[in-house]
Design an enzyme around this catalytic site. Structure first.
Site, PDB file in Angstrom:
ATOM      1  N   SER A   6       5.249   6.754  -3.925  1.00 22.65           N
ATOM      2  CA  SER A   6       6.407   7.585  -3.601  1.00 22.65           C
ATOM      3  C   SER A   6       7.021   7.120  -2.288  1.00 22.65           C
ATOM      4  O   SER A   6       6.484   6.241  -1.606  1.00 22.65           O
ATOM      5  CB  SER A   6       6.001   9.062  -3.483  1.00 22.65           C
ATOM      6  N   GLY A   7       8.140   7.726  -1.931  1.00 25.95           N
ATOM      7  CA  GLY A   7       8.756   7.476  -0.638  1.00 25.95           C
ATOM      8  C   GLY A   7       9.129   6.032  -0.378  1.00 25.95           C
ATOM      9  O   GLY A   7       9.562   5.296  -1.271  1.00 25.95           O
TER      10      GLY A   7
ATOM     11  N   TYR B 281      -0.920  11.174  15.272  1.00 25.67           N
ATOM     12  CA  TYR B 281      -0.032  10.314  14.486  1.00 25.67           C
ATOM     13  C   TYR B 281       0.616   9.260  15.384  1.00 25.67           C
ATOM     14  O   TYR B 281       0.662   8.072  15.034  1.00 25.67           O
ATOM     15  CB  TYR B 281       1.042  11.165  13.807  1.00 25.67           C
TER      16      TYR B 281
ATOM     17  N   THR C  50       0.841  -1.192   0.000  1.00 28.41           N
ATOM     18  CA  THR C  50       0.000   0.000   0.000  1.00 28.41           C
ATOM     19  C   THR C  50       0.881   1.249   0.000  1.00 28.41           C
ATOM     20  O   THR C  50       1.989   1.245   0.538  1.00 28.41           O
ATOM     21  CB  THR C  50      -0.950   0.040   1.210  1.00 28.41           C
ATOM     22  N   GLY C  51       0.386   2.298  -0.628  1.00 32.29           N
ATOM     23  CA  GLY C  51       1.134   3.550  -0.697  1.00 32.29           C
ATOM     24  C   GLY C  51       2.430   3.460  -1.471  1.00 32.29           C
ATOM     25  O   GLY C  51       3.468   3.938  -1.005  1.00 32.29           O
TER      26      GLY C  51
END
Length: 269
Positions: free
Chosen positions: A11-12, A159, A7-8
């Site tokens: 980028s990064g 967070y 997932t995600g």
């Protein structure tokens, strides 16, 4: 063929994880909201000799998560690795279902995804949850803060609580499903979009690159020496002691039960 869902990945850290998993011979399911954004990493995996495909997934919507898992299940392919990497940093907002944004995306969306994909898991499948050493900042979980009544902006504390939830989920998953392997990872301090632009200079001097940060994530997903371990927390390829709150079995169980209720899923089989 071995299959890994990330997932995600646009980028990064997620992008680097997807590229490396492809290089290691996994067929990569790159799960994200935008085909145009994720398409670039799919192309890069293929350009490096691997195979990959796009899967639409919006972690701000539990219905989108359910559909994404169902779409993968319909392919009748076994899932060997699930890497729950996508994350929301210090941002204001709520999910489509009314949960605090960080908790809803970083924990609840991935909980929902993992639970709905469970029928596709191969024997010994691995689940890697990208957490953070920010979980040490959290002093428990106030469940009233993350539910539909939550509207206040709590910044870094929200967070931190979502990252604590990642570790608690990892430990409880290992307890409830010993046939699988689950790991929580602190990838390191990375200067990515997780941090607001106005604060990125504060972490720049001690940050590492996304590629460096992806190392322990991929290691937990693939290293054979970890086959007999589960439910543990790692950083720099080393097991670390998580926070006192992360080791609270009662809190882990309560988080699991509440997450099942919020996601509308039954007890784990």
């Amino acid at each position: 063929m071995r299959y890994a869902l990330v997932t995600g990945p646009s980028s990064g850290i997620g992008r680097e994880v997807a590229l490396e998993m492809g290089r290691l011979g996994f067929h990569v399911i790159a799960a994200g909201r935008s085909k145009s954004g994720v398409g670039a990493v799919v192309d890069d995996v293929r350009a490096n000799g691997g195979t990959a495909e796009f899967l639409h997934l919006d972690l701000t919507s539990l219905e989108s998560v359910r559909i994404a898992a169902s779409n993968f299940e319909e392919t009748a392919r076994p899932l060997d690795v699930l890497i729950n990497n996508a994350g929301v940093g210090v941002r204001r907002g709520t999910t489509d279902d009314g949960f605090q944004l960080q908790f809803g995306v970083n924990h609840l969306g991935h909980f929902m995804l993992t639970r709905h994909l469970r029928r596709t898991f191969s024997p010994g499948a691995r689940v890697v949850n990208v957490s953070s050493n920010m979980h040490y900042r959290a002093t428990g979980l106030d469940f009233d803060r993350v539910t539909r009544s939550a509207r206040a902006f709590e910044g870094i504390d929200a967070y931190a609580r979502s990252k604590l939830a990642n570790v608690l989920f990892t430990r409880e998953l290992a307890r409830k499903q010993p046939a699988w392997r689950s790991y929580a990872v602190h990838p390191g301090v990375v200067e990515t979009a997780i941090f607001p632009a106005v604060t990125r200079h504060l972490v720049r001097s001690r940050s590492i690159t996304p590629k460096e940060a992806s190392d322990t994530v991929v290691w937990c997903a693939t290293d054979p020496t970890l086959a007999d371990s589960s439910g543990r927390y790692y950083a720099k390829r080393t097991e670390r002691e998580p926070s006192e709150w992360a080791l609270d079995d009662n809190l882990a169980n309560e988080l699991w039960d509440r997450s099942e209720e919020w996601c509308g899923v039954g007890s784990v089989e």
